[in-house]
Structure formats: C-alpha cells, structure tokens
Design an enzyme around this catalytic site. Structure first.
Site, PDB file in Angstrom:
ATOM      1  N   ASP A  49      91.764  36.914   9.043  1.00 13.75           N
ATOM      2  CA  ASP A  49      91.956  35.716   9.846  1.00 13.75           C
ATOM      3  C   ASP A  49      91.755  36.019  11.328  1.00 13.75           C
ATOM      4  OD1 ASP A  49      93.012  32.936  10.335  1.00 13.75           O
ATOM      5  OD2 ASP A  49      94.630  34.062  11.281  1.00 13.75           O
ATOM      6  N   GLU A 121      88.892  35.165   3.847  1.00 15.34           N
ATOM      7  CA  GLU A 121      89.423  35.918   4.984  1.00 15.34           C
ATOM      8  C   GLU A 121      89.645  37.379   4.603  1.00 15.34           C
ATOM      9  OE1 GLU A 121      91.833  32.278   7.220  1.00 15.34           O
ATOM     10  OE2 GLU A 121      92.914  33.656   5.909  1.00 15.34           O
TER      11      GLU A 121
END
Length: 225
Positions: A49, A121
């Site tokens: 992320d 992610e």
C-alpha cells in the site's frame, strides 16, 4: 520453493521475474489458509500500500507539474483506493492464483473486491522486496498507465460527487438502500437504490454492495445532469 505453472503464468502477466519465488507465493496466500509454517500476505499488503502510494504520488507530480495539491489529492485517492487495486487484479487474473481456505473458496473469495485489492497490494510489495523500487515502479506504471491517463475524469467517485451535488443544494446526504439480493450465497448480486430527499432515485446491481452503491450514484447523477 518453485512457482506452479499457473503462478508462473501470472508472474509473466504481471511483468516481473521473481528471483525469490517464495515472495510471490506469500503475496498470493490469504489469511484463511495461513499458518505458522505458511505465512499469509497481510504484512506484504501493508508494505505494498505504501509503495503504491509513493509511485502514484511521483507519477502524478510528473504528469502534471503545475497542478495544486487540491487537484492532486483526489486523483491520488482514485488511483490507490481498494476498488482500483481490485480492478487491476482482475485485469491480470490474480484471482485465479489466490491461495484461499475452503470457506473463502466456497464463498467466492476469488471474486471478492477486498481480497483482490489486498492481494494486489501484497504482490506489489513482493516485487519491491524481490527487485527494489524500480522493479515495483515498472509493474505499477505498466498496470496503472491507462488509469493515470483518465484519472482526471475519474478522480471523484460517484458517491462523493452525488453527495456534493446534494450539499450544494442544501439537501441532506443521499441514502443507499438494499432493495434486492439474488444469486447463490457464494456469488450474490446486490440491488441498491440511491435516494435523495427530493424523491429522485436510481437503482443498480453489482456483486458487492459498495459497487452497487457507486453504480446507483452514477446512474442518479446522470439523471440529474
């Protein structure tokens, strides 16, 4: 540990050759099947992320050197949100190689937006750990390029735009009501109605409530405009 044929094909679609295949295997392992001897992808998701955020922030600054922060922020949010990550995951068929526990498999986990977004992610983090920031930047820009080009039009999601429309006219925020659900438990389809206090409304269907809400908001905006 070696990659399976399916995982190798996914790495090729992704565009990265893993020197440490275990990183990709971990990125594809959901917590529903994780164990002390089989680490899941949650820690990689946390890192991915942040890597995605850095690359997107740099890409936006490069693409539009004169844009103020007020314009960059919504574009950034549109590019890194979970829905976008899930859409990229679908583009490269990540769901086909997700390692899931039996309960998640039965409930349609390979199609769930949250699982796909989290796994995407984690894959970014796996590439970062395997090849460094430049390798991660390469695959991110490869798979986000089209979205970078169109983010100006998509920078505000439909629900936000509809709420702003209502606020500008001194109306309460729109409401979203589930008016129907169909399909089997492992692959439900939700029908959501977006409503304004004025009585104006629109409906939409999607495999997730969030997706149906967004589509209903977009449909209502189209009617209002």
């Amino acid at each position: 540990m070696k990659l399976s044929a399916e995982q190798t094909a996914f790495a090729e679609r992704l565009g990265h050759h893993f020197r440490d295949p275990e990183l990709l295997i971990r990125a594809l392992t959901h917590s529903s099947i994780g164990s002390p001897t089989r680490p899941d992808n949650q820690r990689l998701e946390f890192l991915g992320d942040r890597v995605l955020g850095l690359v997107m922030a740099e890409a936006l600054l490069t693409a539009d050197p004169d844009a103020p922060e007020g314009q960059l922020a919504p574009r950034f949010n549109a590019l890194v949100r979970k829905e976008t990550c899930a859409a990229v995951a679908r583009d490269c068929d990540l769901g086909a190689v997700l390692r899931l526990g039996r309960s998640e498999m039965i409930s349609g986990g390979r199609r769930k937006e949250a699982l796909l977004g989290d796994a995407m992610e984690a894959v970014i983090a796996a590439v970062y750990r395997d090849g460094g920031l430049e390798a991660a930047r390469k695959i991110i820009l490869r798979h986000w390029s089209r979205r970078l080009e169109t983010v100006e039009a998509d920078s505000r999601d439909a629900k936000t735009a509809l709420q702003e429309w209502a606020q500008a006219r001194r109306l309460p925020p729109p409401s979203y009501v589930e008016v129907g659900r169909s399909g089997p438990d492992h692959a439900p389809v939700f029908t959501i109605e977006a409503r304004l206090e004025t009585g104006q409304s629109a409906r939409a269907e999607a495999p997730s409530k969030r997706g149906a809400e967004q589509q209903a908001a977009a449909a209502l905006l189209d009617r209002l405009e």
